[in-house]
Scaffold this motif. Structure first.
Motif, short mmCIF file in Angstrom:
data_model
loop_
_atom_site.label_atom_id
_atom_site.label_comp_id
_atom_site.label_asym_id
_atom_site.label_seq_id
_atom_site.Cartn_x
_atom_site.Cartn_y
_atom_site.Cartn_z
N VAL A 83 36.31 38.49 38.15
CA VAL A 83 37.73 38.26 37.89
C VAL A 83 38.57 38.72 39.07
CG1 VAL A 83 39.64 38.73 36.33
CG2 VAL A 83 37.31 38.50 35.42
N GLU A 91 43.16 43.21 45.79
CA GLU A 91 42.49 43.39 44.50
C GLU A 91 41.44 44.49 44.55
OE1 GLU A 91 41.05 39.67 43.02
OE2 GLU A 91 42.97 38.65 43.29
N THR A 142 38.38 30.32 36.44
CA THR A 142 39.66 30.01 37.08
C THR A 142 39.52 28.84 38.04
OG1 THR A 142 39.29 31.53 38.94
CG2 THR A 142 40.33 32.43 36.97
N SER A 165 37.48 34.04 34.76
CA SER A 165 38.77 34.52 34.26
C SER A 165 38.50 35.67 33.29
CB SER A 165 39.54 33.40 33.55
OG SER A 165 38.87 33.00 32.37
N TRP A 166 39.53 36.47 33.04
CA TRP A 166 39.39 37.58 32.10
C TRP A 166 39.30 37.00 30.69
CZ3 TRP A 166 38.13 42.47 32.38
CH2 TRP A 166 38.35 43.30 31.27
N ILE A 499 47.96 38.47 39.93
CA ILE A 499 47.67 38.14 38.53
C ILE A 499 48.56 37.01 38.03
CG2 ILE A 499 47.78 39.00 36.15
CD1 ILE A 499 46.95 41.71 37.15
N LYS A 538 44.37 34.88 36.18
CA LYS A 538 43.20 35.66 35.76
C LYS A 538 42.86 35.51 34.28
CE LYS A 538 43.14 37.53 39.89
NZ LYS A 538 42.17 37.07 40.89
#
Length: 572
Positions: A83, A91, A142, A165-166, A499, A538
């Motif tokens: 992610v 990040e 994503t 992605s989260w 984000i 995300k």
């Protein structure tokens, strides 16, 4: 500084963070060092694929496979980026790296099972592109794309690059209405153990109903081409159930499809008009469907399919404490049907149309789906019935600055003698996008709908998120409606904390709903306003949160001076 293992290494990876390139470069370097090449004709690939943020054109045309068609695929490598990218300085911090540890990356086997090609196949460019489209549809990714790594005289090595992605998230909802407070809580994991499985457990409560719900879904369960969705809700007044199991037309070349669907769901339907609730009733919708289809004509330019099935549709209506008017009568239809599908194999990859700085796959050209069913009283129907559902769309892009979209949808049923059970709606839509540059765009759209013999819950409405954002939800009702919108859109490259992506819009809406005597005269409504667009890079990929403020220009006496609307959609 990282040394490039060979000249012409890809400049970047579109739609991933800027330093995603670093990941790919390291992977290639490692491959060059660890693999002992036995074919002297093999060389590292010398092309590149630009990162989406760097592209100046709206349409993304990749030419990396143009000279490789027909080569044998020797090896496929899978590169799953977590992610948050630890190789991106923005990040690479303790919080984001900790969140990465809580996340289980998508398994290579999950990705491999969705590809339309495998090792030892001849490279087919259309299958590579369609595999990318399949992966990009998954909400747990994503982005996804495929690159050549090593090119030989007769062979090629590929790398499938994906970024997760989260997937694990709590969900809360609270709303206050005149009759009480509605609240809800859920916990959802959209990629359980990296398998692409979605599991959600939720609780909802209002003044008339409580429920505990469970949902399980996977579009490729057990790494197969079987799509599965199971939903069960234990409610204070019964149960809601959905079971959907199918082998869909997974790709344009899938030879057959089959499936089973059943649904028994109840919900309360508030009926609003002129900013007041004028009625409410409970709607129980029961539906069963079984089908089988075949692709009868698969060409490089198009695909034609025929599907046959049998459906049972039943609607029942019950009064609630807020029921103030007569409620619709019950409906029942059991009928066999046949469906025709025509899909033109023309796709384009674009950016900044409905999403912010993400690749968007658009089906260009002509696409048609039409279903027709008939059954008599021998199927336990109250009357002879005709059922028809259809959609036609045509999308054209030209001169690198224009996209024109047109569509017509049709949904109706007809009884020979029970006219009170008839209903039909036909809707035409035209949308036009003009691109000044990669960030600034004009959008114009018109939607016209016409209904006949509609039940109260089927009536056409305007107001709020359905169009005419300066007016409350379902402000006008009728059997006809139109909404014209013009927007000035701005897609920024702002990426808050890596984000959240931001966009903005200024808009003008005009339209109305009319055609039913019980609601009286319907004046033409119009409004102007502006709004923000928020899109996470995300989590909940594909959703765009709309925050709009609009002021009405007509019929202003019966509404507030300003209307604030907040909601999530799949478009800008």
């Amino acid at each position: 500084m990282i040394k490039l293992p060979y000249p012409g290494l890809p400049k970047g990876l579109f739609a991933l963070s800027g330093s995603a390139l670093t990941v790919f470069m390291l992977a290639l370097c490692a491959q060059a060092e660890e693999v002992q090449e036995t074919d002297p004709s093999c060389k590292p690939f010398g092309g590149y694929r630009e990162k989406i943020d760097d592209l100046k054109n709206t349409r993304i045309d990749s030419k990396v496979f143009d000279s490789l068609a027909g080569k044998k695929i020797r090896h496929i490598e899978y590169n799953t980026i977590s992610v948050f990218n630890k190789d991106d300085p923005d990040e690479n911090n303790s919080l984001y790296l900790f969140l990465n540890k809580l996340h289980v990356n998508t398994r290579p086997g999950t990705i491999e099972a969705q590809l339309l090609f495998s090792e030892n196949d001849s490279l087919d460019i259309q299958k590579v592109q369609e595999s990318e489209r399949i992966l990009r549809k998954r909400p747990y990714l994503t982005n996804a794309y495929i690159l050549p790594v090593t090119v030989c005289d007769n062979q090629v090595d590929l790398m499938v690059v994906t970024q997760d992605s989260w997937a694990l998230e709590p969900q809360f909802s609270v709303s206050k209405e005149s009759e009480g407070t509605n609240s809800g809580f859920a916990i959802s994991d959209g990629n359980v153990f990296g398998t692409g499985t979605n599991l959600t457990i939720g609780y909802e409560e209002n003044t008339q109903r409580n429920l505990v719900s469970y949902e399980f879904s996977n579009p490729h369960i057990f790494n197969s081409q079987i799509a599965t969705k199971l939903y069960f809700a234990d409610t204070s007044d019964g149960r809601d159930v959905i079971v959907d199991i199918s082998h869909p037309f997974y790709s344009l070349e899938t030879p057959w499809s089959a499936g089973f669907y059943t649904q028994d769901v109840s919900q309360e339907l508030p009926i609003r008009h002129m900013d007041e609730e004028i009625n409410e009733f409970r709607h129980q919708s029961m539906s069963n469907r079984i089908f089988f289809g075949v692709a009868t004509d698969v060409q490089e330019t198009h695909t034609q399919r025929w599907v046959v099935g049998i459906s049972n549709e039943e609607d029942k209506f019950y009064p609630t404490d807020e029921t103030l008017m007569p409620i619709p009568g019950p409906r029942k239809l059991v009928y066999p049907w046949v469906e025709y599908q025509y899909l033109q194999n023309r796709y384009g990859v674009f950016k900044n149309i409905n999403q912010i700085q993400r690749p968007e796959d658009v089906a260009l050209g002509h696409n048609l789906v039409f279903r027709f069913g008939y059954a008599g009283k021998s199927f336990d129907n109250p009357d002879d019935i005709y059922r028809y559902i259809g959609k036609y769309s045509y999308i054209l892009d030209f001169d690198a600055r224009h996209i024109l979209e047109t569509s017509v949808t049709l949904d109706g049923r007809h009884h020979n003698h029970l006219a009170e059970s008839n209903s039909a709606v036909v809707t035409g839509t035209i949308a036009y996008n003009y691109f000044d540059d990669e960030k600034r765009r004009w959008y114009m759209g018109v939607n016209y709908s016409m209904g006949q013999d509609l039940a109260q819950y089927e009536e056409l409405t305007v107001g709020d998120m359905t169009g005419l954002r300066g007016y409350p939800t379902d402000f006008q009702r009728g059997e006809k409606s139109y909404v014209f919108t013009i927007e000035r859109r701005y897609f920024s490259d702002i990426h808050v904390f890596n984000i959240l992506r931001l966009g903005a819009v200024a808009f003008f809406d005009v339209g109305k709903a009319w055609g039913l005597e019980q609601y009286g005269y319907s004046p033409t409504l119009s409004n102007v306003g502006f709004g923000l667009r928020l899109s996470s890079s995300k989590v909940r990929i594909g959703n765009v949160v709309h925050v709009d403020i609009a002021t009405p220009l007509a019929a202003k006496d019966s509404v507030d001076k300003y209307q604030l609307t907040i909601g999530a959609q799949q478009k800008f």
